[in-house]
Design a protein around this motif. Structure first.
Motif, PDB file in Angstrom:
ATOM      1  N   SER A 123       0.801  -1.223   0.000  1.00 43.73           N
ATOM      2  CA  SER A 123       0.000   0.000   0.000  1.00 43.73           C
ATOM      3  C   SER A 123       0.834   1.274   0.000  1.00 43.73           C
ATOM      4  CB  SER A 123      -0.930   0.007   1.220  1.00 43.73           C
ATOM      5  OG  SER A 123      -0.184   0.058   2.423  1.00 43.73           O
ATOM      6  N   ALA A 124       2.171   1.156   0.049  1.00 46.35           N
ATOM      7  CA  ALA A 124       3.011   2.356  -0.009  1.00 46.35           C
ATOM      8  C   ALA A 124       2.717   3.108  -1.305  1.00 46.35           C
ATOM      9  CB  ALA A 124       4.488   1.962   0.055  1.00 46.35           C
ATOM     10  N   GLY A 125       2.646   4.446  -1.206  1.00 45.10           N
ATOM     11  CA  GLY A 125       2.235   5.257  -2.347  1.00 45.10           C
ATOM     12  C   GLY A 125       2.969   4.926  -3.636  1.00 45.10           C
ATOM     13  N   VAL A 126       4.294   4.834  -3.570  1.00 46.13           N
ATOM     14  CA  VAL A 126       5.065   4.544  -4.781  1.00 46.13           C
ATOM     15  C   VAL A 126       4.825   3.119  -5.250  1.00 46.13           C
ATOM     16  CG1 VAL A 126       7.130   3.829  -3.477  1.00 46.13           C
ATOM     17  CG2 VAL A 126       7.368   4.674  -5.819  1.00 46.13           C
ATOM     18  N   MET A 127       4.589   2.191  -4.329  1.00 45.33           N
ATOM     19  CA  MET A 127       4.417   0.791  -4.693  1.00 45.33           C
ATOM     20  C   MET A 127       3.085   0.540  -5.388  1.00 45.33           C
ATOM     21  SD  MET A 127       6.191  -1.994  -4.642  1.00 45.33           S
ATOM     22  CE  MET A 127       7.360  -1.955  -3.275  1.00 45.33           C
ATOM     23  N   THR A 128       2.021   1.219  -4.961  1.00 44.46           N
ATOM     24  CA  THR A 128       0.721   1.002  -5.595  1.00 44.46           C
ATOM     25  C   THR A 128       0.765   1.369  -7.071  1.00 44.46           C
ATOM     26  OG1 THR A 128      -0.022   3.186  -4.826  1.00 44.46           O
ATOM     27  CG2 THR A 128      -0.638   1.281  -3.490  1.00 44.46           C
ATOM     28  N   SER A 129       1.449   2.456  -7.396  1.00 45.62           N
ATOM     29  CA  SER A 129       1.543   2.854  -8.804  1.00 45.62           C
ATOM     30  C   SER A 129       2.423   1.878  -9.592  1.00 45.62           C
ATOM     31  CB  SER A 129       2.084   4.280  -8.917  1.00 45.62           C
ATOM     32  OG  SER A 129       3.391   4.373  -8.381  1.00 45.62           O
ATOM     33  N   ILE A 130       3.472   1.372  -8.982  1.00 47.90           N
ATOM     34  CA  ILE A 130       4.362   0.426  -9.670  1.00 47.90           C
ATOM     35  C   ILE A 130       3.643  -0.893  -9.941  1.00 47.90           C
ATOM     36  CG2 ILE A 130       6.441  -0.987  -9.435  1.00 47.90           C
ATOM     37  CD1 ILE A 130       7.719   1.328  -7.916  1.00 47.90           C
ATOM     38  N   ILE A 131       2.971  -1.446  -8.925  1.00 49.40           N
ATOM     39  CA  ILE A 131       2.255  -2.711  -9.087  1.00 49.40           C
ATOM     40  C   ILE A 131       1.197  -2.587 -10.175  1.00 49.40           C
ATOM     41  CG2 ILE A 131       0.682  -4.346  -7.987  1.00 49.40           C
ATOM     42  CD1 ILE A 131       3.499  -4.686  -7.022  1.00 49.40           C
ATOM     43  N   GLY A 132       0.452  -1.492 -10.133  1.00 45.71           N
ATOM     44  CA  GLY A 132      -0.605  -1.281 -11.120  1.00 45.71           C
ATOM     45  C   GLY A 132      -0.082  -1.080 -12.524  1.00 45.71           C
ATOM     46  N   THR A 133       1.203  -0.756 -12.659  1.00 43.85           N
ATOM     47  CA  THR A 133       1.822  -0.558 -13.976  1.00 43.85           C
ATOM     48  C   THR A 133       2.535  -1.814 -14.452  1.00 43.85           C
ATOM     49  OG1 THR A 133       2.153   1.797 -13.490  1.00 43.85           O
ATOM     50  CG2 THR A 133       3.461   0.846 -15.280  1.00 43.85           C
ATOM     51  N   VAL A 134       3.274  -2.474 -13.568  1.00 40.42           N
ATOM     52  CA  VAL A 134       4.078  -3.637 -13.948  1.00 40.42           C
ATOM     53  C   VAL A 134       3.204  -4.814 -14.373  1.00 40.42           C
ATOM     54  CG1 VAL A 134       5.631  -5.420 -13.043  1.00 40.42           C
ATOM     55  CG2 VAL A 134       6.065  -3.009 -12.549  1.00 40.42           C
ATOM     56  N   PHE A 135       2.082  -5.017 -13.716  1.00 44.80           N
ATOM     57  CA  PHE A 135       1.299  -6.228 -13.947  1.00 44.80           C
ATOM     58  C   PHE A 135       0.077  -6.016 -14.847  1.00 44.80           C
ATOM     59  CE2 PHE A 135       3.712  -7.264 -10.160  1.00 44.80           C
ATOM     60  CZ  PHE A 135       4.104  -8.567 -10.420  1.00 44.80           C
ATOM     61  N   PHE A 136      -0.116  -4.808 -15.367  1.00 49.87           N
ATOM     62  CA  PHE A 136      -1.269  -4.539 -16.222  1.00 49.87           C
ATOM     63  C   PHE A 136      -0.822  -3.830 -17.491  1.00 49.87           C
ATOM     64  CE2 PHE A 136      -3.004  -4.992 -11.988  1.00 49.87           C
ATOM     65  CZ  PHE A 136      -4.212  -5.647 -12.186  1.00 49.87           C
ATOM     66  N   PRO A 137      -1.603  -3.974 -18.562  1.00 47.20           N
ATOM     67  CA  PRO A 137      -1.270  -3.241 -19.797  1.00 47.20           C
ATOM     68  C   PRO A 137      -1.448  -1.742 -19.608  1.00 47.20           C
ATOM     69  CG  PRO A 137      -3.403  -4.330 -20.003  1.00 47.20           C
ATOM     70  CD  PRO A 137      -2.791  -4.827 -18.725  1.00 47.20           C
ATOM     71  N   GLU A 138      -0.788  -0.965 -20.445  1.00 51.13           N
ATOM     72  CA  GLU A 138      -0.838   0.492 -20.316  1.00 51.13           C
ATOM     73  C   GLU A 138      -2.236   1.044 -20.503  1.00 51.13           C
ATOM     74  OE1 GLU A 138       1.940   2.288 -22.928  1.00 51.13           O
ATOM     75  OE2 GLU A 138       3.708   1.354 -22.027  1.00 51.13           O
ATOM     76  N   ASP A 139      -3.042   0.372 -21.332  1.00 53.80           N
ATOM     77  CA  ASP A 139      -4.379   0.887 -21.615  1.00 53.80           C
ATOM     78  C   ASP A 139      -5.452   0.279 -20.712  1.00 53.80           C
ATOM     79  OD1 ASP A 139      -4.227  -1.652 -22.625  1.00 53.80           O
ATOM     80  OD2 ASP A 139      -5.135  -1.180 -24.569  1.00 53.80           O
ATOM     81  N   ALA A 140      -5.037  -0.344 -19.603  1.00 59.79           N
ATOM     82  CA  ALA A 140      -6.016  -0.912 -18.659  1.00 59.79           C
ATOM     83  C   ALA A 140      -6.858   0.202 -18.048  1.00 59.79           C
ATOM     84  CB  ALA A 140      -5.302  -1.688 -17.563  1.00 59.79           C
ATOM     85  N   GLY A 141      -8.109  -0.115 -17.758  1.00 58.28           N
ATOM     86  CA  GLY A 141      -9.003   0.898 -17.217  1.00 58.28           C
ATOM     87  C   GLY A 141      -8.646   1.292 -15.789  1.00 58.28           C
ATOM     88  N   GLY A 142      -8.997   2.539 -15.429  1.00 56.76           N
ATOM     89  CA  GLY A 142      -8.740   3.022 -14.081  1.00 56.76           C
ATOM     90  C   GLY A 142      -7.287   3.395 -13.872  1.00 56.76           C
ATOM     91  N   SER A 143      -7.018   4.052 -12.747  1.00 55.86           N
ATOM     92  CA  SER A 143      -5.645   4.447 -12.439  1.00 55.86           C
ATOM     93  C   SER A 143      -4.848   3.250 -11.942  1.00 55.86           C
ATOM     94  CB  SER A 143      -5.641   5.541 -11.367  1.00 55.86           C
ATOM     95  OG  SER A 143      -6.063   5.007 -10.131  1.00 55.86           O
ATOM     96  N   ALA A 144      -3.523   3.365 -12.009  1.00 55.61           N
ATOM     97  CA  ALA A 144      -2.657   2.290 -11.519  1.00 55.61           C
ATOM     98  C   ALA A 144      -2.903   2.035 -10.034  1.00 55.61           C
ATOM     99  CB  ALA A 144      -1.195   2.640 -11.770  1.00 55.61           C
ATOM    100  N   THR A 145      -3.149   3.106  -9.273  1.00 56.53           N
ATOM    101  CA  THR A 145      -3.396   2.955  -7.839  1.00 56.53           C
ATOM    102  C   THR A 145      -4.662   2.158  -7.566  1.00 56.53           C
ATOM    103  OG1 THR A 145      -2.256   5.025  -7.308  1.00 56.53           O
ATOM    104  CG2 THR A 145      -3.845   4.207  -5.697  1.00 56.53           C
ATOM    105  N   LEU A 146      -5.739   2.462  -8.280  1.00 56.54           N
ATOM    106  CA  LEU A 146      -6.994   1.735  -8.074  1.00 56.54           C
ATOM    107  C   LEU A 146      -6.873   0.282  -8.515  1.00 56.54           C
ATOM    108  CD1 LEU A 146      -9.814   4.282  -9.018  1.00 56.54           C
ATOM    109  CD2 LEU A 146      -9.190   3.419  -6.764  1.00 56.54           C
ATOM    110  N   ARG A 147      -6.044   0.001  -9.531  1.00 51.74           N
ATOM    111  CA  ARG A 147      -5.829  -1.388  -9.928  1.00 51.74           C
ATOM    112  C   ARG A 147      -5.137  -2.151  -8.797  1.00 51.74           C
ATOM    113  NH1 ARG A 147      -4.700   1.051 -15.089  1.00 51.74           N
ATOM    114  NH2 ARG A 147      -2.431   0.940 -14.795  1.00 51.74           N
ATOM    115  N   SER A 148      -4.180  -1.513  -8.137  1.00 50.82           N
ATOM    116  CA  SER A 148      -3.511  -2.152  -7.005  1.00 50.82           C
ATOM    117  C   SER A 148      -4.482  -2.387  -5.860  1.00 50.82           C
ATOM    118  CB  SER A 148      -2.340  -1.286  -6.529  1.00 50.82           C
ATOM    119  OG  SER A 148      -1.314  -1.253  -7.486  1.00 50.82           O
ATOM    120  N   PHE A 149      -5.322  -1.394  -5.570  1.00 49.51           N
ATOM    121  CA  PHE A 149      -6.301  -1.555  -4.498  1.00 49.51           C
ATOM    122  C   PHE A 149      -7.311  -2.655  -4.831  1.00 49.51           C
ATOM    123  CE2 PHE A 149      -5.650   3.065  -2.952  1.00 49.51           C
ATOM    124  CZ  PHE A 149      -4.684   2.640  -2.078  1.00 49.51           C
TER     125      PHE A 149
END
Length: 469
Positions: free
Chosen positions: A55-81
Motif C-alpha cells: 500500500s506504499a504510495g510509490v508501490m501502488t503505482s508500480i504494481i498497477g503498472t508492472v502487472f497490467f497493460p498500459e491501456d487498462a481501465g482506471g488508475s494504476a493505484t486503483l488497480r492495485s487496491f
C-alpha cells in the motif's frame, strides 16, 4: 479446566475457593507466556509487512503498472487496491477451513501452516514476471497469489489472538493481547519504511525495474523466523486441558453455526468499524495524501510512519488500562469518537497545511488505537474454548472480506465519482454508528478467566473489569 485457570492467577476468594486445581508449577511461567505472545504476534507482523509494502504510495503505482497493460481501465493505484480487495474474497474460506481445524488439532499446528503460506505468497510476488514479459498471465498469477495470501490470512489472525488470550494470565490479558496489534503496527512500519528507504536509495528507473521486488523477497526469511519461534512453544493450556478432558467438539463448524451465530453477528458488527478504520488508515491513506491532497510520496510515507509509531507507543499502556477499567469503555469511546471526530479530522487534512494534515491523521490514528489495544483480549473471550478459534475466524473474516478489503477501492472510487475528499469521513461515521450497538451489547470480559469466557454461565467481571484479587 476452570480450576486450572484460577490456579494460574490465584483462587478468587469471592467465589468460595473454587480455584483449586493443578499445581502452580504446571502452569506456564512468565517466560513461556512471552514466547507465546512473540510467536503469535510474528504472524500478524508478517501479514502487515505485506500490507505496508503493497500500500506504499510509490508501490501502488508500480504494481498497477508492472502487472497490467498500459491501456487498462482506471488508475494504476486503483488497480492495485482492486488486487488488495480481491485477496479478501478468500479470507472467509480460510477462516472456515483453518478455524475449526484449530479447534480440532490445536492452535500451534494450524498457525505453523498459515505463516508458511503467508510469507511464501509474499515472496512469490517478488519473483513474478510482469505484463511486458508474459502478458495477461501476469495479473492472473498475481491475483492467484493474492488469493492464497487471503486464504492463509483467514486462518492466521483468529488463531494468533486465541493463542495469546489462552496463554495470558487473566489479570493481564489486555496487556498481552495488545501485542497482537503491536505486531500489526510494527509490520506495517517495517514494510512502508523499507519501501521508503529503497525508493530514496535507487533511481526511478531502478525502482520500477527491479527495486520494488526487494521488500517482497524479504518476507521469506521473516516467515522462517516466525515459523521457528512457533515450533518452540507448546499448544495453549486451555486447549490442552480441553483435549485432556475429552471436551473437544465433534464438529466445531457445526456447533459454531448452530449455537453461536448471534455472537458471531455481534462480532461482525464491531469488526465493520475496526476494519474500515484500519484499511482506510493503513492501506488507503498513503495514496489519499498523494493522489487527492497533492502530498509527495516521501512526505506521505513519513506522515504515515510517524502516526503508526506514535500508536505503537501508546497501545500497550492502553491494553494494560483495559485490564483495570474493562474493554468496553475503550471500544465505546472509539466508536463515539469516529462518529463525532471523523469529519473534523479529514477537514483538517484538506487544509493542505502540514500541521493540519498531521493533526487530522493523528486524530484518526488515536481513535483506531483505542480499538486495536483491546480487540486481542475482547474477541477471543466472546466464545468458549471448544469453538473459539473457528467462531472468531469465521465472524472476523466475513466482516473483513465485505468491509475491510473493499474500503480502499470503494472510498477511492467514490472520491473519483463525487469529487468530495470527505468520503472517508462519511464512511467512518456510518460504520461507527453500526458498530455502537453490538459494542454496547457484548458482555464485559475483563477479569473473567479465558476458560470460562464465552460460556452462558461465565462469571461476571470483578467490579468494572478491574483486575482480580
Amino acid at each position: 479446566m476452570n480450576d486450572s485457570t484460577n490456579a494460574r492467577q490465584g483462587a478468587d476468594p469471592g467465589r468460595g475457593g473454587e480455584g483449586a486445581g493443578p499445581p502452580e508449577d504446571a502452569e506456564p511461567g512468565e517466560g513461556t507466556v512471552r514466547k507465546a505472545v512473540i510467536a503469535s504476534a510474528m504472524g500478524n507482523c508478517i501479514e502487515w509487512f505485506d500490507f505496508g509494502v503493497f500500500s506504499a504510495g510509490v508501490m501502488t503505482s508500480i504494481i498497477g503498472t508492472v502487472f497490467f497493460p498500459e491501456d487498462a481501465g482506471g488508475s494504476a493505484t486503483l488497480r492495485s487496491f482492486a488486487l488488495v480487495a480481491a485477496a479478501f474474497l478468500a479470507r472467509p474460506f480460510g477462516g472456515m477451513f483453518f478455524g475449526p481445524m484449530g479447534d480440532r488439532l490445536g492452535r500451534k499446528r494450524v498457525l505453523a501452516a498459515t505463516i508458511i503460506l503467508m510469507s511464501g505468497s509474499t515472496f512469490v510476488i517478488g519473483v513474478l514476471p510482469g505484463y511486458a514479459t508474459i502478458g495477461i498471465a501476469a495479473p492472473l498469477l498475481l491475483l492467484g497469489v493474492r488469493l492464497v495470501q487471503g486464504f492463509s490470512t483467514g486462518g492466521e489472525y483468529g488463531g494468533a489472538a486465541t493463542m495469546i488470550a489462552e496463554y495470558a494470565p487473566t489479570n493481564r490479558r489486555g496487556f498481552y493481547g495488545a501485542f497482537l496489534e503491536f505486531g500489526t503496527l510494527g509490520g506495517y512500519i517495517m514494510g512502508a519504511g523499507l519501501v521508503l528507504l529503497i525508493d530514496l536509495s535507487l533511481s526511478e528507473s531502478a525502482m520500477h525495474g527491479w527495486g520494488w521486488r526487494i521488500p517482497f523477497l524479504i518476507a521469506l526469511p521473516l516467515g522462517a523466523v516466525g515459523l521457528y519461534v512457533r515450533t518452540r512453544i507448546e499448544d495453549t493450556p486451555a486447549f490442552q486441558h480441553m483435549e485432556a478432558e475429552g471436551r473437544k467438539a465433534r464438529s466445531p463448524l457445526k456447533e459454531t453455526v448452530e449455537h453461536h451465530w448471534r455472537t458471531i453477528l455481534r462480532l461482525i458488527g464491531i469488526v465493520i468499524l475496526l476494519n474500515v478504520a484500519v484499511y482506510t488508515l493503513l492501506t488507503f491513506m498513503p495514496s489519499y495524501l498523494v493522489d487527492f491532497l497533492d502530498m509527495n510520496d516521501t512526505s506521505s510515507q513519513l506522515t504515515t510512519i510517524g502516526v503508526e509509531a506514535a500508536m505503537m507507543v501508546v497501545i500497550l499502556p492502553l491494553g494494560a488500562l483495559s485490564d483495570r477499567i474493562g474493554r468496553k469503555p475503550l471500544l465505546i469511546a472509539a466508536a463515539v469518537g469516529f462518529l463525532v471526530l471523523s469529519w473534523p479530522a479529514f477537514a483538517l487534512m484538506q487544509t493542505h497545511d502540514a500541521v493540519g494534515v498531521v493533526v487530522g491523521y493523528a486524530i484518526i490514528g488515536g481513535l483506531l488505537v483505542l480499538m486495536l489495544a483491546v480487540i486481542g483480549a475482547t474477541f477471543p473471550a466472546m466464545f468458549p474454548t471448544q469453538v473459539r478459534y473457528g467462531a472468531f475466524a469465521i465472524g472476523y473474516n466475513i466482516s473483513t472480506s465485505l468491509f475491510g478489503g473493499t474500503a480502499a477501492v470503494l472510498v477511492g472510487s467514490l472520491i473519483d465519482a463525487t469529487g468530495s475528499n470527505s468520503v472517508p469521513a462519511y464512511y467512518l461515521m456510518i460504520v461507527a454508528l453500526v458498530a455502537l450497538l453490538p459494542i454496547i451489547r457484548i458482555p464485559e470480559t475483563a477479569g473473567v478467566p479465558i476458560d470460562q469466557a464465552g460460556d452462558e454461565k461465565a462469571p461476571e467481571p470483578v467490579g468494572s473489569g478491574a483486575r482480580r484479587s
